[in-house]
Design a protein around this motif. Sequence first.
Motif, PDB file in Angstrom:
ATOM      1  N   ALA A   1      -2.121  -7.400   1.935  1.00  0.00           N
ATOM      2  CA  ALA A   1      -2.283  -6.779   3.266  1.00  0.00           C
ATOM      3  C   ALA A   1      -1.123  -7.133   4.197  1.00  0.00           C
ATOM      4  O   ALA A   1      -0.618  -6.265   4.918  1.00  0.00           O
ATOM      5  CB  ALA A   1      -3.613  -7.217   3.880  1.00  0.00           C
TER       6      ALA A   1
ATOM      7  N   VAL B   1       1.093  -0.135  -1.389  1.00  0.00           N
ATOM      8  CA  VAL B   1       0.126   0.295  -0.362  1.00  0.00           C
ATOM      9  C   VAL B   1       0.885   0.875   0.833  1.00  0.00           C
ATOM     10  O   VAL B   1       0.519   1.924   1.371  1.00  0.00           O
ATOM     11  CB  VAL B   1      -0.786  -0.878   0.060  1.00  0.00           C
TER      12      VAL B   1
ATOM     13  N   ARG C   1      -3.902  -5.029  11.421  1.00  0.00           N
ATOM     14  CA  ARG C   1      -4.153  -5.830  10.216  1.00  0.00           C
ATOM     15  C   ARG C   1      -5.361  -6.720  10.513  1.00  0.00           C
ATOM     16  O   ARG C   1      -5.330  -7.528  11.443  1.00  0.00           O
ATOM     17  CB  ARG C   1      -2.885  -6.632   9.923  1.00  0.00           C
TER      18      ARG C   1
ATOM     19  N   VAL D   1      -2.369   2.951  10.940  1.00  0.00           N
ATOM     20  CA  VAL D   1      -2.981   2.388   9.739  1.00  0.00           C
ATOM     21  C   VAL D   1      -3.773   1.133  10.087  1.00  0.00           C
ATOM     22  O   VAL D   1      -3.292   0.297  10.851  1.00  0.00           O
ATOM     23  CB  VAL D   1      -1.916   1.967   8.691  1.00  0.00           C
TER      24      VAL D   1
ATOM     25  N   ILE E   1      -5.311  -2.064   8.032  1.00  0.00           N
ATOM     26  CA  ILE E   1      -5.323  -2.683   6.702  1.00  0.00           C
ATOM     27  C   ILE E   1      -6.184  -3.926   6.755  1.00  0.00           C
ATOM     28  O   ILE E   1      -5.918  -4.847   7.528  1.00  0.00           O
ATOM     29  CB  ILE E   1      -3.906  -3.061   6.230  1.00  0.00           C
TER      30      ILE E   1
ATOM     31  N   ALA F   1       0.795   4.689   2.180  1.00  0.00           N
ATOM     32  CA  ALA F   1       0.329   4.977   3.544  1.00  0.00           C
ATOM     33  C   ALA F   1       1.366   5.792   4.306  1.00  0.00           C
ATOM     34  O   ALA F   1       1.020   6.759   4.992  1.00  0.00           O
ATOM     35  CB  ALA F   1       0.033   3.674   4.281  1.00  0.00           C
TER      36      ALA F   1
ATOM     37  N   ILE G   1      -8.492  -3.640   1.255  1.00  0.00           N
ATOM     38  CA  ILE G   1      -7.911  -4.135   0.001  1.00  0.00           C
ATOM     39  C   ILE G   1      -8.867  -5.104  -0.708  1.00  0.00           C
ATOM     40  O   ILE G   1      -9.315  -6.084  -0.112  1.00  0.00           O
ATOM     41  CB  ILE G   1      -6.580  -4.880   0.267  1.00  0.00           C
TER      42      ILE G   1
ATOM     43  N   ALA H   1       2.056  -5.192   3.131  1.00  0.00           N
ATOM     44  CA  ALA H   1       1.942  -3.769   3.495  1.00  0.00           C
ATOM     45  C   ALA H   1       2.095  -3.597   5.007  1.00  0.00           C
ATOM     46  O   ALA H   1       2.830  -2.720   5.475  1.00  0.00           O
ATOM     47  CB  ALA H   1       0.601  -3.218   3.031  1.00  0.00           C
ATOM     48  N   ALA H   2       1.432  -4.471   5.786  1.00  0.00           N
ATOM     49  CA  ALA H   2       1.470  -4.351   7.252  1.00  0.00           C
ATOM     50  C   ALA H   2       2.898  -4.568   7.764  1.00  0.00           C
ATOM     51  O   ALA H   2       3.366  -3.840   8.639  1.00  0.00           O
ATOM     52  CB  ALA H   2       0.516  -5.365   7.879  1.00  0.00           C
TER      53      ALA H   2
ATOM     54  N   LEU I   1      -7.379   1.267   5.144  1.00  0.00           N
ATOM     55  CA  LEU I   1      -7.315   0.822   3.752  1.00  0.00           C
ATOM     56  C   LEU I   1      -7.900  -0.585   3.647  1.00  0.00           C
ATOM     57  O   LEU I   1      -7.420  -1.512   4.304  1.00  0.00           O
ATOM     58  CB  LEU I   1      -5.860   0.840   3.254  1.00  0.00           C
TER      59      LEU I   1
END
Length: 236
Positions: A78, A212, A94, A47, A49, A216, A119, A81-82, A117
């Motif tokens: 962010a 998020v 990130r 991912v 972000i 993911a 944001i 989520a990370a 993604l």
Amino acid sequence: MRSTPPRFPIGLALGLLCVLLPLAAIWSYQQGYWSIPSLLPAQRFDVLIQAGHENRATGKTGAESRQGSEQQWTPIVADTAARILKNAGFTVKRVDAFMRDPAKSGGLRPAKTRLALFIHFDGAERACSSGASVGYSRRSDPLAAEQWKRFYDSYWPHEWMQDNFTENLRRYYGYRWVDASDAEMVLELGELTCPRQARWLKPRLEKLGELVAQYASTRLCQPGGPAPPLSPRCGN
Ligand SMILES: [Zn+2]
């Protein structure tokens, strides 16, 4: 006298190729069918972000209102989520607005990932004329956007805008810097310049990061999700 058979105009054909091939390459690049990072040998993260606008001091510095600013809010979403995704075993990149580690300086950095993604919170000239929305590139799986909307809609109590409703959503600059094998999407989580939306968003920034991350991890591991190889986290 012998008549010579008409010769294939090889010079002309080569000349045409020399003109048409670069034109096709430029056209397909502008349309978003390929990106420079796809040509580079690099690790592919699960991912990526991006906290939209983060570290940008000039140009597109993001939306602001009395409730807060995109540059304050997107890193909270962010980072949360990370952190969750990393703790769950996913490889996460990130990045800030320049596609680099937010603590570092330097130019734009290309990256490879499965899911990207970006944001954002929207800003509107006329307050409350916008809402949450999704933007995605041509290479992205549209089903991924559909899944995000269905998921976020079970929390988000305000308006939605159409997918890709602005030029910035359709042709987001980040798409050129990322080679995403699954989906690359701009997630506009709501309108920051609309007081009632901002009042809902502000106390929930970490919750939004959780959402998020949840999205993911589901997306990365589901059957029919991204093309293999999947993250080892998914048990494949
Ligand atoms: Zn933005």
